[in-house]
Design a protein around this motif. Structure first.
Motif, PDB file in Angstrom:
ATOM      1  N   PRO A  69      -7.000  12.467  -3.937  1.00  0.00           N
ATOM      2  CA  PRO A  69      -7.243  12.055  -2.546  1.00  0.00           C
ATOM      3  C   PRO A  69      -7.989  10.721  -2.484  1.00  0.00           C
ATOM      4  N   LYS A  70      -8.048  10.155  -1.277  1.00  0.00           N
ATOM      5  CA  LYS A  70      -8.737   8.865  -1.109  1.00  0.00           C
ATOM      6  C   LYS A  70     -10.226   8.992  -1.435  1.00  0.00           C
ATOM      7  N   GLY A  71     -10.833   7.834  -1.734  1.00  0.00           N
ATOM      8  CA  GLY A  71     -12.218   7.836  -2.191  1.00  0.00           C
ATOM      9  C   GLY A  71     -13.229   7.558  -1.085  1.00  0.00           C
TER      10      GLY A  71
ATOM     11  N   PHE B 214       2.613  -2.056  -2.365  1.00  0.00           N
ATOM     12  CA  PHE B 214       2.551  -1.117  -1.238  1.00  0.00           C
ATOM     13  C   PHE B 214       1.909   0.202  -1.662  1.00  0.00           C
ATOM     14  N   SER B 215       1.329   0.218  -2.879  1.00  0.00           N
ATOM     15  CA  SER B 215       0.833   1.468  -3.429  1.00  0.00           C
ATOM     16  C   SER B 215       2.010   2.454  -3.517  1.00  0.00           C
ATOM     17  N   LEU B 216       1.764   3.722  -3.661  1.00  0.00           N
ATOM     18  CA  LEU B 216       2.871   4.680  -3.704  1.00  0.00           C
ATOM     19  C   LEU B 216       2.338   6.087  -3.468  1.00  0.00           C
TER      20      LEU B 216
ATOM     21  N   GLY C 141      -6.352  -3.034  -4.384  1.00  0.00           N
ATOM     22  CA  GLY C 141      -5.808  -1.687  -4.342  1.00  0.00           C
ATOM     23  C   GLY C 141      -6.631  -0.737  -3.491  1.00  0.00           C
ATOM     24  N   SER C 142      -6.278   0.512  -3.605  1.00  0.00           N
ATOM     25  CA  SER C 142      -6.858   1.521  -2.719  1.00  0.00           C
ATOM     26  C   SER C 142      -7.500   2.614  -3.565  1.00  0.00           C
ATOM     27  N   GLN C 143      -8.740   2.937  -3.210  1.00  0.00           N
ATOM     28  CA  GLN C 143      -9.545   3.818  -4.069  1.00  0.00           C
ATOM     29  C   GLN C 143      -9.151   5.304  -3.928  1.00  0.00           C
ATOM     30  N   ARG C 144      -9.232   6.013  -5.033  1.00  0.00           N
ATOM     31  CA  ARG C 144      -9.075   7.463  -5.038  1.00  0.00           C
ATOM     32  C   ARG C 144     -10.334   8.059  -5.675  1.00  0.00           C
ATOM     33  N   ALA C 145     -10.508   9.398  -5.567  1.00  0.00           N
ATOM     34  CA  ALA C 145     -11.717   9.987  -6.168  1.00  0.00           C
ATOM     35  C   ALA C 145     -11.488  11.416  -6.621  1.00  0.00           C
TER      36      ALA C 145
ATOM     37  N   PRO D  44      -8.708   7.009  11.850  1.00  0.00           N
ATOM     38  CA  PRO D  44      -7.303   6.646  11.671  1.00  0.00           C
ATOM     39  C   PRO D  44      -6.763   7.272  10.386  1.00  0.00           C
ATOM     40  N   MET D  45      -5.452   7.517  10.366  1.00  0.00           N
ATOM     41  CA  MET D  45      -4.862   8.273   9.251  1.00  0.00           C
ATOM     42  C   MET D  45      -5.215   7.699   7.890  1.00  0.00           C
ATOM     43  N   ILE D  46      -5.244   6.374   7.757  1.00  0.00           N
ATOM     44  CA  ILE D  46      -5.455   5.746   6.447  1.00  0.00           C
ATOM     45  C   ILE D  46      -6.800   6.143   5.822  1.00  0.00           C
ATOM     46  N   SER D  47      -7.754   6.558   6.673  1.00  0.00           N
ATOM     47  CA  SER D  47      -9.100   6.806   6.149  1.00  0.00           C
ATOM     48  C   SER D  47      -9.380   8.292   5.917  1.00  0.00           C
TER      49      SER D  47
ATOM     50  N   ARG E  20      -1.591  14.489   9.521  1.00  0.00           N
ATOM     51  CA  ARG E  20      -1.587  13.277  10.355  1.00  0.00           C
ATOM     52  C   ARG E  20      -0.448  12.326   9.980  1.00  0.00           C
ATOM     53  N   ARG E  21       0.055  12.439   8.746  1.00  0.00           N
ATOM     54  CA  ARG E  21       1.097  11.503   8.331  1.00  0.00           C
ATOM     55  C   ARG E  21       2.476  11.904   8.855  1.00  0.00           C
ATOM     56  N   ARG E  22       2.629  13.167   9.265  1.00  0.00           N
ATOM     57  CA  ARG E  22       3.970  13.627   9.678  1.00  0.00           C
ATOM     58  C   ARG E  22       4.587  12.760  10.775  1.00  0.00           C
TER      59      ARG E  22
ATOM     60  N   ASP F 114      -5.446  17.439   5.674  1.00  0.00           N
ATOM     61  CA  ASP F 114      -5.550  16.761   6.982  1.00  0.00           C
ATOM     62  C   ASP F 114      -4.695  15.494   6.994  1.00  0.00           C
ATOM     63  N   HIS F 115      -4.740  14.792   5.871  1.00  0.00           N
ATOM     64  CA  HIS F 115      -3.968  13.552   5.785  1.00  0.00           C
ATOM     65  C   HIS F 115      -2.470  13.847   5.915  1.00  0.00           C
ATOM     66  N   THR F 116      -2.011  14.890   5.240  1.00  0.00           N
ATOM     67  CA  THR F 116      -0.583  15.244   5.294  1.00  0.00           C
ATOM     68  C   THR F 116      -0.176  15.567   6.727  1.00  0.00           C
TER      69      THR F 116
ATOM     70  N   PRO G 241       1.975   9.979  -1.624  1.00  0.00           N
ATOM     71  CA  PRO G 241       1.784  10.520  -0.270  1.00  0.00           C
ATOM     72  C   PRO G 241       0.884   9.673   0.622  1.00  0.00           C
ATOM     73  N   SER G 242       0.109   8.751   0.024  1.00  0.00           N
ATOM     74  CA  SER G 242      -0.726   7.857   0.846  1.00  0.00           C
ATOM     75  C   SER G 242      -0.252   6.413   0.754  1.00  0.00           C
ATOM     76  N   GLY G 243       0.861   6.197   0.100  1.00  0.00           N
ATOM     77  CA  GLY G 243       1.361   4.821  -0.028  1.00  0.00           C
ATOM     78  C   GLY G 243       1.763   4.273   1.339  1.00  0.00           C
ATOM     79  N   CYS G 244       2.052   2.981   1.369  1.00  0.00           N
ATOM     80  CA  CYS G 244       2.330   2.328   2.657  1.00  0.00           C
ATOM     81  C   CYS G 244       3.542   2.949   3.340  1.00  0.00           C
ATOM     82  N   VAL G 245       3.318   3.420   4.560  1.00  0.00           N
ATOM     83  CA  VAL G 245       4.384   4.076   5.307  1.00  0.00           C
ATOM     84  C   VAL G 245       5.281   3.019   5.986  1.00  0.00           C
TER      85      VAL G 245
ATOM     86  N   ASP H 101      -1.807  -7.836   9.600  1.00  0.00           N
ATOM     87  CA  ASP H 101      -2.508  -8.638   8.604  1.00  0.00           C
ATOM     88  C   ASP H 101      -1.727  -8.726   7.289  1.00  0.00           C
ATOM     89  N   THR H 102      -1.251  -7.553   6.851  1.00  0.00           N
ATOM     90  CA  THR H 102      -0.562  -7.494   5.555  1.00  0.00           C
ATOM     91  C   THR H 102       0.726  -8.311   5.562  1.00  0.00           C
ATOM     92  N   THR H 103       1.563  -8.098   6.581  1.00  0.00           N
ATOM     93  CA  THR H 103       2.867  -8.766   6.590  1.00  0.00           C
ATOM     94  C   THR H 103       2.701 -10.266   6.760  1.00  0.00           C
TER      95      THR H 103
HETATM   96  C1  HEM Z   1       3.784  -6.732   3.193  1.00  0.00           C
HETATM   97  C2  HEM Z   1       3.313  -5.857   4.024  1.00  0.00           C
HETATM   98  C3  HEM Z   1       2.482  -4.669   3.666  1.00  0.00           C
HETATM   99  C4  HEM Z   1       1.793  -4.370   2.518  1.00  0.00           C
HETATM  100  C5  HEM Z   1       1.717  -5.192   1.243  1.00  0.00           C
HETATM  101  C6  HEM Z   1       1.139  -3.092   2.724  1.00  0.00           C
HETATM  102  C7  HEM Z   1       0.339  -2.455   1.769  1.00  0.00           C
HETATM  103  C8  HEM Z   1      -0.298  -1.261   1.974  1.00  0.00           C
HETATM  104  C9  HEM Z   1      -1.164  -0.625   1.031  1.00  0.00           C
HETATM  105  C10 HEM Z   1      -1.519  -1.166  -0.350  1.00  0.00           C
HETATM  106  C11 HEM Z   1      -1.620   0.526   1.582  1.00  0.00           C
HETATM  107  C12 HEM Z   1      -2.634   1.488   0.981  1.00  0.00           C
HETATM  108  C13 HEM Z   1      -1.946   2.683   0.460  1.00  0.00           C
HETATM  109  C14 HEM Z   1      -2.850   3.605  -0.322  1.00  0.00           C
HETATM  110  O1  HEM Z   1      -3.954   3.937   0.110  1.00  0.00           O
HETATM  111  O2  HEM Z   1      -2.422   3.996  -1.392  1.00  0.00           O
HETATM  112  C15 HEM Z   1      -1.012   0.632   2.883  1.00  0.00           C
HETATM  113  C16 HEM Z   1      -1.202   1.686   3.739  1.00  0.00           C
HETATM  114  C17 HEM Z   1      -0.651   1.752   4.991  1.00  0.00           C
HETATM  115  N1  HEM Z   1       0.184   0.844   5.584  1.00  0.00           N
HETATM  116 FE1  HEM Z   1       0.914  -0.834   4.745  1.00  0.00          FE
HETATM  117  N2  HEM Z   1       1.434  -2.643   3.978  1.00  0.00           N
HETATM  118  C18 HEM Z   1       2.259  -3.559   4.584  1.00  0.00           C
HETATM  119  C19 HEM Z   1       2.812  -3.464   5.851  1.00  0.00           C
HETATM  120  C20 HEM Z   1       2.660  -2.419   6.701  1.00  0.00           C
HETATM  121  C21 HEM Z   1       3.305  -2.301   7.990  1.00  0.00           C
HETATM  122  C22 HEM Z   1       4.287  -3.302   8.608  1.00  0.00           C
HETATM  123  C23 HEM Z   1       2.864  -1.150   8.548  1.00  0.00           C
HETATM  124  C24 HEM Z   1       3.294  -0.642   9.898  1.00  0.00           C
HETATM  125  C25 HEM Z   1       2.531  -0.216  10.802  1.00  0.00           C
HETATM  126  C26 HEM Z   1       1.945  -0.518   7.605  1.00  0.00           C
HETATM  127  C27 HEM Z   1       1.272   0.666   7.790  1.00  0.00           C
HETATM  128  C28 HEM Z   1       0.474   1.275   6.844  1.00  0.00           C
HETATM  129  C29 HEM Z   1      -0.197   2.535   7.078  1.00  0.00           C
HETATM  130  C30 HEM Z   1      -0.154   3.357   8.353  1.00  0.00           C
HETATM  131  C31 HEM Z   1      -0.887   2.838   5.907  1.00  0.00           C
HETATM  132  C32 HEM Z   1      -1.726   4.085   5.614  1.00  0.00           C
HETATM  133  C33 HEM Z   1      -0.885   5.072   4.850  1.00  0.00           C
HETATM  134  C34 HEM Z   1      -1.590   6.379   4.553  1.00  0.00           C
HETATM  135  O3  HEM Z   1      -2.809   6.451   4.492  1.00  0.00           O
HETATM  136  O4  HEM Z   1      -0.890   7.382   4.397  1.00  0.00           O
HETATM  137  N3  HEM Z   1       1.855  -1.327   6.498  1.00  0.00           N
HETATM  138  N4  HEM Z   1      -0.215  -0.469   3.101  1.00  0.00           N
END
Ligand code: HEM
Length: 557
Positions: free
Chosen positions: A156-158, A493-495, A412-416, A173-176, A186-188, A182-184, A497-501, A349-351
């Motif tokens: 799980p996350k750290g 994008f990590s990978l 990257g993203s921390q786990r614990a 928020p789901m990411i935290s 909220r992710r549905r 609980d995370h599963t 069940p918590s990877g980027c959705v 921010d990421t994109t």
């Molecule tokens: C180049 C673009 C993007 C990159 C590199 C990126 C990368 C990441 C990474 C590294 C995480 C952390 C995953 C983890 O904790 O293992 C994450 C989580 C997440 N990203 Fe992205 N992301 C991108 C774009 C997006 C977009 C467009 C969305 C749309 C809303 C998005 C939504 C999310 C959400 C909701 C999470 C949390 C997932 C979870 O906790 O289950 N991301 N992303």
């Protein structure tokens, strides 16, 4: 102070206070409490109980109190430091700098400077694949750790997230969310929101917003900051996605200073994520978290408006709120609003960072720019076709390569491993209970064992087939033995069940914006621009902060 019978000689009195300091360490270690009321009891009330005994041996109350506190606190601190450096500490076998082993404030201060990704990279060069970067934290630069740590049966996350988001006060928020169940849950709705059918619904917004970006850029004169325009584009798009609209930064600029709020908030948040107990404390005082609260109330207002007015299309909120009535358990409005806010930050921010980096690399490597331009031109009238764009290998290579060199989440993203477990074997390493672990993406991506030749160079060709590699870059790829390309070590994008959705959506956006800009404009960096400035300006505040990308545009057709 009433006089107390002189029951203990001076030496024994001092030993008693020191013993209480040791006891306090044990209590902290056992309970890991960060409650302010507990701190008051353990750090003030308890030692002051012993002060009357000390006072009898010195010149007055003040001196007695000061000496008591000094002895108590010094013993406590020495005990903590000695334990953390001792061979009995569960992470004693792992190498790392003294400062990191002693306190998390070490890395927190480094993070404030924005260069923690470079720091971790240097640590790995010096100490090897596993480095102790905190008293209870490991950084692991090893591809064999990727799936065990983050895959389907990963950890799980750290505690990182506890310093960024208050645990009790709001719907997180789901990411935290650190609890896996609980995370599963909220992710549905997120999974539904990014299904193939739902993604089709977003195509129209991407097309509209990227066409608008081209129009605005076409109207600009002289040198423009492309990084800023892309940030405006992705912010407007993310608001459309999350709440059906509400932001017009491309049209009006950042009139409400929201981009500033987001960036400034990140600096504070990265510090607190290293020392979560301090973050939890800071959340009690609004002045320390004004950016966080400003953005939260912005997202709440957007949520309220969306709730009142509805949306012209099936946006993310539609899925988060289960407006289609498909879920067995209904999400609450607070959850949907909190996650809508997350979509704006996580998506914009990421994109925009990924795109800005890619344009920087292409513009500072003219051969790659021309190759990509030729490939995009081959689409002709189909330039905006979502089915054809994924079949442009050089475009995919350029996007992958910039995500490799500068993954938007640099460290990257921390786990614990949870407390109360007996530790866990994770891939090749045994990790003790209560240990946080992360894979430093920036270091992993630039490791020559995984990506060679030129692990630090921009080489989109490395993502092509072997024939193309030899045709386009024989200088680099002729000798097969010099080539390493381990895609399992590529995790922007990590990978799991918590990877980027939002990964597929991000790819759709990045492809469309790149195709349209290359189709419509000739671009070049401003004359005299120092390319080193781009690298120097990049800061790792969990999400990446970048500088200006000054370019000149001219219309192609
Ligand atoms: C180049 C673009 C993007 C990159 C590199 C990126 C990368 C990441 C990474 C590294 C995480 C952390 C995953 C983890 O904790 O293992 C994450 C989580 C997440 N990203 Fe992205 N992301 C991108 C774009 C997006 C977009 C467009 C969305 C749309 C809303 C998005 C939504 C999310 C959400 C909701 C999470 C949390 C997932 C979870 O906790 O289950 N991301 N992303």
């Amino acid at each position: 102070m009433t006089s107390i019978p002189n029951i203990l000689p001076f030496r024994e009195t001092i030993l008693l206070v020191a013993g209480a300091g040791l006891l306090c360490h044990l209590v902290y270690k056992k309970t890991e409490t960060h409650e302010p009321s507990h701190a008051v009891v353990l750090l003030l009330v308890l030692p002051l109980c012993f002060a009357p005994f000390v006072v009898q041996h010195v010149r007055g109350i003040v001196e007695g109190v000061l000496i008591t506190l000094f002895i108590y606190w010094t013993t406590l601190l020495s005990s903590v430091v000695a334990y953390r450096l001792s061979p009995w500490h569960p992470l004693a076998q792992y190498p790392g700098p003294l400062g990191c082993k002693v306190t998390k404030f070490w890395c927190a201060l480094i993070a404030l400077g924005g260069k923690q990704h470079v720091y971790y990279s240097e640590l790995h060069k010096r100490y090897g694949d596993v480095v102790r970067v905190g008293p209870n934290e490991l950084s692991v630069r090893d591809v064999n750790m990727v799936v065990p740590l983050m895959g389907p049966s990963g950890l799980p996350k750290g505690p990182f997230w506890d310093g960024r988001i208050p645990e009790k006060e709001i719907i997180r928020p789901m990411i935290s969310i650190r609890n896996k169940a609980d995370h599963t849950r909220r992710r549905r709705p997120w999974t539904r929101a990014f299904s193939t059918t739902a993604l089709k619904d977003y195509e129209e917004i991407i097309t509209r917003r990227s066409t608008q970006l081209v129009e605005h850029l076409g109207n600009q004169k002289g040198v423009i900051d492309l990084a800023q325009w892309i940030a405006y584009f992705s912010y407007d798009f993310s608001n459309d996605l999350a709440f059906g609209g509400g932001s017009e930064m491309m049209r009006h600029g950042d009139v409400n200073g929201l981009w500033h709020i987001l960036e400034e908030g990140q600096v504070h948040a990265i510090f607190m994520s290293h020392v979560p107990w301090l973050g939890a404390l800071a959340f009690r005082y609004p002045m320390f978290v004004k950016e966080f609260k400003a953005f939260r109330s912005y997202a709440q207002n957007r949520g309220i408006m969306r709730h009142k007015l509805g949306s012209q299309f099936r946006d993310l909120y539609h899925h988060l709120m289960d407006e289609g009535d498909v879920a067995t358990t209904k999400p609450t409005i607070a959850e949907a609003v909190s996650d809508g806010g997350l979509a704006i930050i996580a998506g914009s921010d990421t994109t925009s960072t990924a795109l800005a980096n890619m344009f920087f690399f292409l513009l500072s490597n003219p051969d790659t720019y021309r190759r990509l331009q030729a490939e995009i031109d081959s689409l002709g009238e189909d330039i905006m076709d979502y089915n054809k764009q994924p079949h442009l290998p050089y475009l995919s290579g350029a996007i992958n390569e910039s995500l490799r060199l500068y993954p938007p989440v640099l460290s990257g993203s921390q786990r614990a491993v949870g407390r109360g477990t007996s530790g866990q074997q994770i891939g090749p390493y045994y990790v003790a209970e209560g240990t946080s672990v992360f894979i430093p993406t920036y270091s992993l991506h630039r490791d020559p064992r995984y990506f060679s030749p030129l692990p630090d160079g921009f080489v989109p060709e490395r993502w092509l087939g072997r024939d193309q590699q030899i045709k386009l870059r024989p200088d680099l790829f002729k000798s097969e033995s010099a080539v390493n390309h381990i895609v399992d070590a590529f995790i922007p994008f990590s990978l799991g069940p918590s990877g980027c959705v939002g990964k597929t959506l991000a790819w759709m956006e990045m492809r469309m914006v790149t195709c349209l800009l290359f189709h419509n404009f000739e671009m070049e960096l401003e004359k005299g621009y120092d390319v080193n400035a781009w690298h120097l300006d990049i800061c790792d505040y969990f999400v990446m902060k970048k500088g200006k990308l000054p370019i000149k545009l001219s219309p192609r057709r």
